[in-house]
Write a protein that holds these residues in place. Structure first.
Motif, mmCIF file in Angstrom:
data_model
loop_
_atom_site.group_PDB
_atom_site.id
_atom_site.type_symbol
_atom_site.label_atom_id
_atom_site.label_comp_id
_atom_site.label_asym_id
_atom_site.label_seq_id
_atom_site.Cartn_x
_atom_site.Cartn_y
_atom_site.Cartn_z
ATOM 1 N N GLN A 112 -12.380 1.929 -0.472
ATOM 2 C CA GLN A 112 -11.225 2.533 -1.124
ATOM 3 C C GLN A 112 -11.509 4.020 -1.198
ATOM 4 O O GLN A 112 -12.626 4.414 -1.541
ATOM 5 C CB GLN A 112 -11.057 1.939 -2.525
ATOM 6 N N ASP A 147 5.025 6.262 4.851
ATOM 7 C CA ASP A 147 5.323 6.619 3.455
ATOM 8 C C ASP A 147 5.203 8.116 3.265
ATOM 9 O O ASP A 147 4.687 8.835 4.143
ATOM 10 C CB ASP A 147 4.393 5.856 2.494
ATOM 11 N N ASN A 206 0.849 -1.205 0.000
ATOM 12 C CA ASN A 206 0.000 0.000 0.000
ATOM 13 C C ASN A 206 0.879 1.248 0.000
ATOM 14 O O ASN A 206 0.623 2.205 -0.743
ATOM 15 C CB ASN A 206 -0.900 0.034 1.238
HETATM 16 P P1 ADP Z 1 -6.684 -1.623 -1.630
HETATM 17 O O1 ADP Z 1 -5.258 -1.226 -1.405
HETATM 18 O O2 ADP Z 1 -6.828 -2.967 -2.264
HETATM 19 O O3 ADP Z 1 -7.510 -0.585 -2.287
HETATM 20 P P2 ADP Z 1 -6.791 -1.645 1.250
HETATM 21 O O4 ADP Z 1 -7.810 -2.236 2.167
HETATM 22 O O5 ADP Z 1 -5.403 -2.128 1.383
HETATM 23 O O6 ADP Z 1 -7.356 -1.844 -0.194
HETATM 24 O O7 ADP Z 1 -6.810 -0.087 1.456
HETATM 25 C C1 ADP Z 1 -8.031 0.591 1.482
HETATM 26 C C2 ADP Z 1 -7.876 2.019 1.033
HETATM 27 O O8 ADP Z 1 -7.142 2.765 2.013
HETATM 28 C C3 ADP Z 1 -7.084 2.183 -0.239
HETATM 29 O O9 ADP Z 1 -7.899 2.003 -1.373
HETATM 30 C C4 ADP Z 1 -6.572 3.616 -0.110
HETATM 31 O O10 ADP Z 1 -7.584 4.508 -0.479
HETATM 32 C C5 ADP Z 1 -6.337 3.762 1.394
HETATM 33 N N1 ADP Z 1 -4.939 3.497 1.732
HETATM 34 C C6 ADP Z 1 -4.417 2.389 2.285
HETATM 35 N N2 ADP Z 1 -3.094 2.528 2.517
HETATM 36 C C7 ADP Z 1 -2.763 3.766 2.089
HETATM 37 C C8 ADP Z 1 -1.535 4.530 2.051
HETATM 38 N N3 ADP Z 1 -0.388 4.031 2.494
HETATM 39 N N4 ADP Z 1 -1.594 5.784 1.551
HETATM 40 C C9 ADP Z 1 -2.751 6.310 1.113
HETATM 41 N N5 ADP Z 1 -3.938 5.657 1.112
HETATM 42 C C10 ADP Z 1 -3.943 4.401 1.594
#
Ligand code: ADP
Length: 410
Positions: free
Chosen positions: A356, A337, A306
């Motif tokens: 998301q 990050d 992510n």
């Molecule tokens: P995916 O990555 O498959 O969309 P996740 O459950 O891992 O689903 O994450 C859900 C949502 O959280 C992502 O779609 C994104 O919008 C947000 N997200 C997660 N990690 C980060 C990150 N490191 N930086 C920005 N947004 C993030």
């Protein structure tokens, strides 16, 4: 409405013409406003008169040729007529008076004591009682109407409740079916996918012998796409297990430092493709813990991928340390990050399944929206917690904290 202030219509019932005339005179002398004094000489005529017209008050003699006063009062009340009835009785006949009142007479007056004051008082109080009774009746009717309305609304609510309950059952059934379908499909799809991955790896190794550069690239793409697809399928499978509460841990001794180093090494090429700096900082005295290595690796991979996915420039840093100020001996993992960040409005929802931040079809990043939901469930199984801090356009930090020794649910 003040009845005593408007001209009254009175009916007198007496077979004796002299008594009727006396009553009329006395009534006229009371000072009350009178519109009309009608006279009849027997019970039947009285009933007919009350049927045909409205009267404010009726004076009836107890002794009549056809009915006695008690029978007449009973018959008038039996017909539902509520007009005040004043009975003129003989001297000292207390028992008759009581029977008359029980039958529905409004009042009684001893004929021998008939005078203007007694009559005026009698009419006023009879009218007042009548008015009060009317108001009470009306209020009772209103209560009945609102009771009926409430009953109706209650019924409608109950029907609604039953409908919602029925829909809930339906939704739960559909939900279960969906989870079963997801589990079966992802399981079924993994077998051919593993074959595609295996064969494409095999083909890739034999490239020098037979293939052009373009063909080699194609095989590589088959491999990497199949690999990504397998990752998605595994997420879906995990999620369906999580919903069925079948996600479980297999704890054993794990060297956390080694596991982190290996995962970072695995993810280096992914970070390099975006020119991101991927690094690890270890601040653990003793790297040995008891946990499920596969699930720990899954947490690292999900959070790191992510971080890489949502960062266009800068770095992704994994840090492992002892949790500061934790009541028991706990480990803290942070992934920081310098990426897009998450708006504070969206932050509370990112751990929900299928959430998301960018849900548009044109979104730049792939993914199922299940990764964080799965990580959160795994961390909970470990008896730990996960949370995030983020600032849009600055970056995000994900924190995972769990005990050094995790227990299996027994
Ligand atoms: P995916 O990555 O498959 O969309 P996740 O459950 O891992 O689903 O994450 C859900 C949502 O959280 C992502 O779609 C994104 O919008 C947000 N997200 C997660 N990690 C980060 C990150 N490191 N930086 C920005 N947004 C993030």
């Amino acid at each position: 409405m003040d009845l005593a202030n408007r001209p009254l219509k009175i009916l007198t019932v007496d077979d004796d013409a002299v008594d009727r005339l006396f009553l009329r005179r006395t009534l006229q002398d009371t000072g009350l406003k009178l519109a009309d004094i009608a006279e009849v000489d027997c019970g039947k005529a009285a009933i007919a008169a009350l049927d045909n017209a409205f009267y404010d008050c009726v004076f009836l003699d107890y002794r009549l040729p056809d009915l006695n006063g008690l029978q007449l009062v009973q018959q008038i009340r039996a017909q539902g007529t509520l007009t005040p009835l004043v009975v003129l009785t003989g001297q000292g006949d207390q028992e008759t008076a009581v029977a008359l009142m029980k039958a529905g007479a409004s009042d009684y007056v001893d004929k021998s004591r008939l005078n203007t004051d007694a009559l005026a008082h009698c009419i006023r109080s009879a009218l007042r009682i009548y008015e009060a009774e009317q108001a009470a009746r009306q209020a009772q009717q209103e209560v009945q109407v609102s009771n009926a309305l409430l009953l109706q609304q209650n019924q409608a609510l109950e029907e609604h409740r039953q409908e919602i309950q029925r829909q809930n059952l339906e939704v739960m059934r559909a939900y279960r079916l969906k989870s079963e379908f997801l589990a079966t499909m992802s399981h079924e799809l993994r077998t051919p996918l593993n074959a595609i991955i295996g064969f494409s790896q095999l083909l890739a190794r034999r490239r020098e012998e037979r293939w052009t550069q373009q063909q080699t690239e194609m095989v590589k793409r088959i491999y990497s796409n199949a690999h990504n697809l397998l990752g998605l399928l595994n997420e879906i499978l995990d999620f369906s297990k999580l919903e069925a509460q079948r996600l479980e841990l297999r704890p054993g001794p794990v060297n956390l430092a080694e596991l982190a180093e290996n995962t970072i090494a695995e993810m280096h090429s992914l970070a390099e493709q975006k020119s991101l700096k991927l690094s690890l900082q270890l601040h653990l005295k003793d790297p040995m813990i008891i946990n499920d290595p596969l699930r720990l690796r899954q947490i690292f991979i999900n959070l790191l991928s992510n971080g890489i996915k949502f960062t266009d420039a800068g770095s992704v840093l994994l840090q492992i340390s002892s949790a500061p100020g934790a009541p028991t001996d706990e480990v803290l993992i942070t992934v920081t990050d310098t990426g897009s960040g998450i708006a504070s409005d969206d932050l509370p929802y990112i751990f929900e399944a299928f959430r998301q931040v960018d849900q548009s079809h044109s979104r730049r990043h792939g993914g199922t929206g299940l990764g964080l939901a799965i990580v959160e469930a795994i961390v909970a199984l470990m008896g730990g917690k996960i949370w995030a801090e983020s600032a849009p356009q600055v970056g995000s930090t994900f924190y995972v904290q769990f005990p050094r020794v995790v227990q299996t649910a027994s």
